[in-house]
Design a protein around this motif. Structure first.
Motif, PDB file in Angstrom:
ATOM      1  N   GLY A 297       0.818  -1.208   0.000  1.00 36.73           N
ATOM      2  CA  GLY A 297       0.000   0.000   0.000  1.00 36.73           C
ATOM      3  C   GLY A 297       0.851   1.257   0.000  1.00 36.73           C
TER       4      GLY A 297
ATOM      5  N   THR B 248      -8.382  -3.350  -5.528  1.00 31.18           N
ATOM      6  CA  THR B 248      -7.287  -3.848  -4.682  1.00 31.18           C
ATOM      7  C   THR B 248      -6.363  -2.706  -4.272  1.00 31.18           C
ATOM      8  OG1 THR B 248      -7.358  -6.009  -5.769  1.00 31.18           O
ATOM      9  CG2 THR B 248      -5.340  -5.443  -4.587  1.00 31.18           C
TER      10      THR B 248
ATOM     11  N   TYR C 150      -5.637  -1.363  -0.327  1.00 26.56           N
ATOM     12  CA  TYR C 150      -4.305  -1.245   0.269  1.00 26.56           C
ATOM     13  C   TYR C 150      -4.025   0.191   0.724  1.00 26.56           C
ATOM     14  CZ  TYR C 150      -2.530  -5.943  -0.682  1.00 26.56           C
ATOM     15  OH  TYR C 150      -2.308  -7.303  -0.658  1.00 26.56           O
TER      16      TYR C 150
ATOM     17  N   PHE D 172      -4.165  -9.466   6.473  1.00 28.55           N
ATOM     18  CA  PHE D 172      -4.686  -8.345   5.698  1.00 28.55           C
ATOM     19  C   PHE D 172      -6.209  -8.303   5.784  1.00 28.55           C
ATOM     20  CE2 PHE D 172      -6.325  -6.509   1.750  1.00 28.55           C
ATOM     21  CZ  PHE D 172      -5.694  -5.272   1.767  1.00 28.55           C
TER      22      PHE D 172
ATOM     23  N   ARG E 177      -8.162  -5.113   7.213  1.00 30.62           N
ATOM     24  CA  ARG E 177      -9.075  -4.367   6.341  1.00 30.62           C
ATOM     25  C   ARG E 177     -10.444  -4.201   6.996  1.00 30.62           C
ATOM     26  NH1 ARG E 177     -10.283  -6.820   0.519  1.00 30.62           N
ATOM     27  NH2 ARG E 177     -11.546  -8.207   1.800  1.00 30.62           N
TER      28      ARG E 177
END
Length: 208
Positions: free
Chosen positions: A4, A31, A35, A57, A61
Motif C-alpha cells: 500500500g 485492490t 491497500y 490483511f 481491512r
C-alpha cells in the motif's frame, strides 16, 4: 502494508490515479484502493502487526472500518493473540460498529458462542418540574426599602473609596432597574383595577 505504501509513493511521484496505476500494473483498482485506504485509516501500531504477520490483511481491512483507533486495537488484540480466527472478524467488527458501548469480550461471546450481549438500558429522560411561583412578602419589602433609603441618605455624607464606589454604582443600577420594573407592575395593576366598572347595586343612586 508495504504494498500500500508503495502504491501511494508511486502515485505521488508520478502523479497518476488509482485507475491509471491499475492499468499499468494489471492490479484491479479495488485492490489498490483497499491497500491505500488501509494505510490511511488503520492504527499505525496495527499496521506494524500486519507487516510482521501477526495480523492478516483480511483482519486489518475489516478492523480499519472502525474510526476509533483505540477501539481498533481492542478488536485486533484477540486476533493477534491467536484466540480468534479470521472467519469471525467481519461479524465482530459489524457488531462493534452498531454497539459502541459493548465490550469486545461481550461481542466475542455473542458472535462466537451465541451468548446474547447485555445491552445497556438507556438513561431515563430527565423530569422537568414546573417552577413554583413564590409570593412576595410585601411587609418585608417595605421594611427593606425604608432601611435602604436611610442607608442611602447616610451614604451621601460619607467619603467612599474609588474601588467601593464603582461596585456600589453597579449595585445601585441593578436596584434601580428592579425598582422601575416593580413600580411599572404596581402601577399597571392599579390601572387595571381602576378600569373595571363598579357594579350597580340596589342602593346605588343613578343620576338621571
Amino acid at each position: 502494508m508495504q504494498l500500500g505504501r508503495a502504491f501511494m509513493e508511486y502515485r505521488d511521484n508520478h502523479d497518476v490515479t488509482q485507475q491509471e496505476l491499475a492499468r499499468r500494473t494489471g492490479i484491479t483498482p479495488g485492490t489498490i484502493h483497499h491497500y491505500e485506504s488501509l494505510i490511511r485509516t488503520l492504527d499505525q501500531g496495527l499496521g506494524e502487526k500486519v507487516d510482521s504477520g501477526e495480523l492478516t490483511f483480511k483482519e486489518a481491512r475489516s478492523i480499519a472500518d472502525i474510526d476509533d483507533h483505540v477501539r481498533q486495537r481492542e478488536i485486533a488484540q484477540p486476533f493477534i493473540d491467536g484466540r480468534l480466527s479470521s472467519v469471525h472478524v467481519e461479524r465482530i467488527v459489524g457488531r462493534a460498529k452498531t454497539s459502541a458501548t459493548l465490550s469486545i469480550e461481550d461481542i466475542i461471546e455473542e458472535v462466537v458462542n451465541g451468548k446474547p450481549a447485555p445491552e445497556l438500558e438507556p438513561e431515563p429522560a430527565p423530569v422537568i418540574q414546573r417552577a413554583i411561583p413564590v409570593e412576595a412578602d410585601t411587609a418585608l419589602i417595605e421594611n427593606a426599602v425604608l432601611k435602604i433609603a436611610g442607608e442611602l441618605d447616610a451614604m451621601q455624607l460619607q467619603v467612599i473609596p474609588e474601588y467601593r464606589r464603582l461596585k456600589l454604582i453597579s449595585s445601585l443600577r441593578i436596584l434601580d432597574s428592579r425598582l422601575k420594573s416593580a413600580l411599572a407592575s404596581l402601577n399597571g395593576g392599579v390601572a387595571v383595577a381602576s378600569a373595571v366598572p363598579h357594579q350597580i347595586g340596589a342602593s346605588t343612586k343613578v343620576p338621571v
